[in-house]
Scaffold this active site. Structure first.
Site, mmCIF file in Angstrom:
data_model
loop_
_atom_site.group_PDB
_atom_site.id
_atom_site.type_symbol
_atom_site.label_atom_id
_atom_site.label_comp_id
_atom_site.label_asym_id
_atom_site.label_seq_id
_atom_site.Cartn_x
_atom_site.Cartn_y
_atom_site.Cartn_z
ATOM 1 N N LYS A 13 56.290 4.324 44.891
ATOM 2 C CA LYS A 13 55.482 3.380 43.939
ATOM 3 C C LYS A 13 55.302 4.104 42.721
ATOM 4 O O LYS A 13 55.300 3.138 41.728
ATOM 5 C CB LYS A 13 54.131 3.872 44.559
ATOM 6 C CG LYS A 13 53.721 3.998 45.852
ATOM 7 C CD LYS A 13 52.545 4.144 46.104
ATOM 8 C CE LYS A 13 52.076 5.623 46.205
ATOM 9 N NZ LYS A 13 53.057 6.679 46.872
ATOM 10 N N ARG A 88 43.123 4.588 48.617
ATOM 11 C CA ARG A 88 44.404 5.637 49.111
ATOM 12 C C ARG A 88 43.434 5.343 50.625
ATOM 13 O O ARG A 88 43.794 6.523 51.679
ATOM 14 C CB ARG A 88 44.140 6.739 48.844
ATOM 15 C CG ARG A 88 45.765 7.487 48.822
ATOM 16 C CD ARG A 88 45.769 8.692 47.922
ATOM 17 N NE ARG A 88 47.107 9.456 48.132
ATOM 18 C CZ ARG A 88 47.813 9.700 47.112
ATOM 19 N NH1 ARG A 88 47.465 8.685 45.296
ATOM 20 N NH2 ARG A 88 48.881 10.528 47.106
ATOM 21 N N ARG A 127 62.802 16.351 44.795
ATOM 22 C CA ARG A 127 61.951 16.497 43.819
ATOM 23 C C ARG A 127 61.506 17.465 42.837
ATOM 24 O O ARG A 127 60.850 18.332 42.888
ATOM 25 C CB ARG A 127 60.696 15.092 44.348
ATOM 26 C CG ARG A 127 60.203 14.626 42.554
ATOM 27 C CD ARG A 127 59.320 13.459 43.003
ATOM 28 N NE ARG A 127 58.201 14.022 43.353
ATOM 29 C CZ ARG A 127 57.081 13.176 43.800
ATOM 30 N NH1 ARG A 127 56.631 11.697 43.829
ATOM 31 N NH2 ARG A 127 56.249 13.307 44.272
ATOM 32 N N ARG A 160 56.380 20.735 42.358
ATOM 33 C CA ARG A 160 55.096 20.304 42.376
ATOM 34 C C ARG A 160 55.102 21.591 43.771
ATOM 35 O O ARG A 160 55.294 21.364 44.654
ATOM 36 C CB ARG A 160 54.899 19.329 42.530
ATOM 37 C CG ARG A 160 54.588 18.498 41.151
ATOM 38 C CD ARG A 160 54.550 16.925 41.265
ATOM 39 N NE ARG A 160 53.562 16.385 42.645
ATOM 40 C CZ ARG A 160 53.377 15.264 42.750
ATOM 41 N NH1 ARG A 160 54.203 14.605 42.254
ATOM 42 N NH2 ARG A 160 52.551 15.133 43.747
ATOM 43 N N ARG A 171 51.249 15.514 53.989
ATOM 44 C CA ARG A 171 50.900 14.164 53.116
ATOM 45 C C ARG A 171 51.384 13.396 53.912
ATOM 46 O O ARG A 171 50.827 12.650 54.038
ATOM 47 C CB ARG A 171 51.494 14.687 51.527
ATOM 48 C CG ARG A 171 50.978 15.548 50.768
ATOM 49 C CD ARG A 171 52.165 16.414 49.468
ATOM 50 N NE ARG A 171 51.759 14.438 48.750
ATOM 51 C CZ ARG A 171 53.541 14.513 47.570
ATOM 52 N NH1 ARG A 171 54.037 15.361 47.935
ATOM 53 N NH2 ARG A 171 53.372 13.734 46.440
HETATM 54 P P1 AMP Z 1 50.243 11.513 43.864
HETATM 55 O O1 AMP Z 1 50.915 11.823 43.079
HETATM 56 O O2 AMP Z 1 49.553 10.131 43.882
HETATM 57 O O3 AMP Z 1 51.194 11.612 44.974
HETATM 58 O O4 AMP Z 1 48.744 12.564 44.615
HETATM 59 C C1 AMP Z 1 48.668 13.950 44.426
HETATM 60 C C2 AMP Z 1 47.679 14.476 44.964
HETATM 61 O O5 AMP Z 1 47.243 13.614 43.993
HETATM 62 C C3 AMP Z 1 47.507 13.509 46.423
HETATM 63 O O6 AMP Z 1 48.121 14.049 47.489
HETATM 64 C C4 AMP Z 1 46.254 13.664 46.439
HETATM 65 O O7 AMP Z 1 45.989 15.790 46.276
HETATM 66 C C5 AMP Z 1 45.684 13.747 45.115
HETATM 67 N N1 AMP Z 1 45.344 11.746 45.078
HETATM 68 C C6 AMP Z 1 45.778 11.465 44.370
HETATM 69 N N2 AMP Z 1 45.222 10.158 44.114
HETATM 70 C C7 AMP Z 1 43.877 9.877 45.390
HETATM 71 C C8 AMP Z 1 43.170 9.299 46.155
HETATM 72 N N3 AMP Z 1 43.509 7.970 45.335
HETATM 73 N N4 AMP Z 1 42.835 9.398 46.645
HETATM 74 C C9 AMP Z 1 42.444 10.579 46.946
HETATM 75 N N5 AMP Z 1 43.561 11.827 46.574
HETATM 76 C C10 AMP Z 1 44.070 11.761 45.721
#
Ligand code: AMP
Length: 216
Positions: A13, A88, A127, A160, A171
């Site tokens: 994404k 989400r 990654r 990370r 996740r």
């Molecule tokens: P991402 O980089 O989009 O995978 O986000 C990394 C982490 O940030 C996720 O695993 C969540 O802990 C938090 N996070 C990001 N976007 C959201 C969202 N829309 N709602 C809740 N937590 C989020």
């Protein structure tokens, strides 16, 4: 053009959103990046988000919804944006609809990138990310020129915490329970387009482009 990118973590994404943002000149809004920036700057919100992020869990809806509402007020959003990692949960999708309604706006497409668990696990556990500028690498197909050093800013390239295998599996579970229901939510609203995310970056983008340009 207002777009939402949907799909499991590791579906691509973020990579697709970056290309779309450049190609169509609209901002790429990633809630994950916003939290990681807040954490780097040690803001109270960043520190609060960290405990959820490290476990692969979702930051509470009210925190994320407030953050996005504020971000969408920025002038750079007037011509559209591509949302990556938001919404989400169904609660977030409903909050977004309310934010858009208030501004007399609507989403054009929700692009759902389908990717198998096996691909997601391979992509995410391999990654690596620059701890400073956020540049993304992969140990198999895109390592930095010097191991552990970012090609662009020479800071450390790290894994990370939430890309470690146990957290990646968590996740994925969280995605299936809380985010996957959005596929039907947006299908019912006639906004969903489904794209095969097993292909490589440029093929996936070509498929997205076909859809976006067919509508012009
Ligand atoms: P991402 O980089 O989009 O995978 O986000 C990394 C982490 O940030 C996720 O695993 C969540 O802990 C938090 N996070 C990001 N976007 C959201 C969202 N829309 N709602 C809740 N937590 C989020």
């Amino acid at each position: 053009m207002k777009l939402i990118m949907l799909g499991p973590p590791g579906a691509g994404k973020g990579s697709q959103a970056k290309i779309i943002s450049k190609e169509y000149n609209i901002p790429h809004i990633s809630t994950g990046d916003m939290f990681r920036n807040a954490l780097r700057n040690e803001t109270p919100m960043g520190l609060k988000a960290k405990s959820f992020m490290d476990k692969g869990e979702l930051v509470p809806d009210e925190v994320v919804n407030g953050l996005v509402e504020e971000r969408l007020q920025n002038e750079d959003c007037l011509n559209g944006y591509v949302l990556d990692g938001y919404p989400r949960t169904v609660n977030q999708a409903e909050a977004l609809t309310m934010i858009l309604d208030k501004n007399n706006q609507s989403i054009d497409y929700v692009i759902s990138i389908d990717t198998s668990d096996k691909t997601v696990i391979k992509r995410l556990t391999g990654r690596r990310t620059c701890s400073n500028c956020g540049a993304i690498y992969h140990i198999d197909n895109n390592p930095p020129e010097v191991e552990g050093v970012c090609n662009f800013c020479q800071h450390d390239v790290i894994q990370r915490d939430d890309d470690k295998e146990d957290t990646v599996r968590n996740r994925l579970e969280v995605y299936k329970e809380q985010t996957q229901p959005l596929i039907n939510y947006y299908k019912d609203l006639n906004l969903l387009v489904e794209i095969d995310g097993e292909k490589d970056l440029s093929d996936v983008f070509a498929n997205i482009q076909e859809i976006l340009e067919a509508s012009e």
